[in-house]
Motif scaffolding. Sequence first.
Motif, PDB file in Angstrom:
ATOM      1  N   UNK A  18      28.341  40.650  36.638  1.00  0.00           N
ATOM      2  CA  UNK A  18      29.412  41.229  35.841  1.00  0.00           C
ATOM      3  C   UNK A  18      30.699  40.997  36.617  1.00  0.00           C
ATOM      4  N   UNK A  19      31.630  40.274  36.015  1.00  0.00           N
ATOM      5  CA  UNK A  19      32.902  39.970  36.667  1.00  0.00           C
ATOM      6  C   UNK A  19      34.015  40.775  36.028  1.00  0.00           C
ATOM      7  N   UNK A  20      34.825  41.413  36.876  1.00  0.00           N
ATOM      8  CA  UNK A  20      35.970  42.184  36.421  1.00  0.00           C
ATOM      9  C   UNK A  20      37.218  41.629  37.088  1.00  0.00           C
ATOM     10  N   UNK A  21      38.356  41.627  36.409  1.00  0.00           N
ATOM     11  CA  UNK A  21      39.595  41.198  37.070  1.00  0.00           C
ATOM     12  C   UNK A  21      39.866  41.998  38.340  1.00  0.00           C
ATOM     13  N   UNK A  22      39.496  43.269  38.366  1.00  0.00           N
ATOM     14  CA  UNK A  22      39.718  44.090  39.559  1.00  0.00           C
ATOM     15  C   UNK A  22      38.889  43.602  40.746  1.00  0.00           C
ATOM     16  N   UNK A  23      37.848  42.782  40.504  1.00  0.00           N
ATOM     17  CA  UNK A  23      37.031  42.228  41.582  1.00  0.00           C
ATOM     18  C   UNK A  23      37.724  41.072  42.292  1.00  0.00           C
ATOM     19  N   UNK A  24      38.770  40.523  41.679  1.00  0.00           N
ATOM     20  CA  UNK A  24      39.486  39.390  42.264  1.00  0.00           C
ATOM     21  C   UNK A  24      40.493  39.934  43.275  1.00  0.00           C
ATOM     22  N   UNK A  25      40.419  39.447  44.508  1.00  0.00           N
ATOM     23  CA  UNK A  25      41.188  40.020  45.616  1.00  0.00           C
ATOM     24  C   UNK A  25      42.675  40.262  45.323  1.00  0.00           C
ATOM     25  N   UNK A  26      43.441  39.293  44.826  1.00  0.00           N
ATOM     26  CA  UNK A  26      44.872  39.580  44.626  1.00  0.00           C
ATOM     27  C   UNK A  26      45.135  40.667  43.588  1.00  0.00           C
ATOM     28  N   UNK A  27      44.216  40.852  42.639  1.00  0.00           N
ATOM     29  CA  UNK A  27      44.435  41.852  41.603  1.00  0.00           C
ATOM     30  C   UNK A  27      43.851  43.200  41.993  1.00  0.00           C
TER      31      UNK A  27
END
Length: 123
Positions: A18-27
């Motif tokens: 499950x991928x969330x934008x919050x999982x992306x380091x800059x975000x």
Amino acid sequence: QAAAEEEEEEGGGAVTALLRPADVAPFGRREIAAEEGEDGARGGGGSSPAAPPPAEYALYTHRAEGLRVLGAEDAVEVRLAAREWEIVVVAPVRAEGEVRWAPLGLLDMLNGGGAGLSSSLPL
């Protein structure tokens, strides 16, 4: 980090994440940056307030050629069989008046997100 679980299938394993934008380091680090000062010390000693995070993000899956717009905490499921791969490009959705866009870069390239130097919409 994305939540992932391994599954057994014929001929090998598969991974579902499950991928969330919050999982992306800059975000996902925006909350931490708001708590830290410009020098990195905790306690909010910075001179300017942190910009609010975008409400929406665009996620483009390279091999599946899929585009989704999600909130920061929304998730999209990515399932990969053994020896498969996928590249997911994540970009904040920007808005100017009634126009919304996400600077995803050159989608036919494996590292197309690196092609964009800036993104603006002069009106």
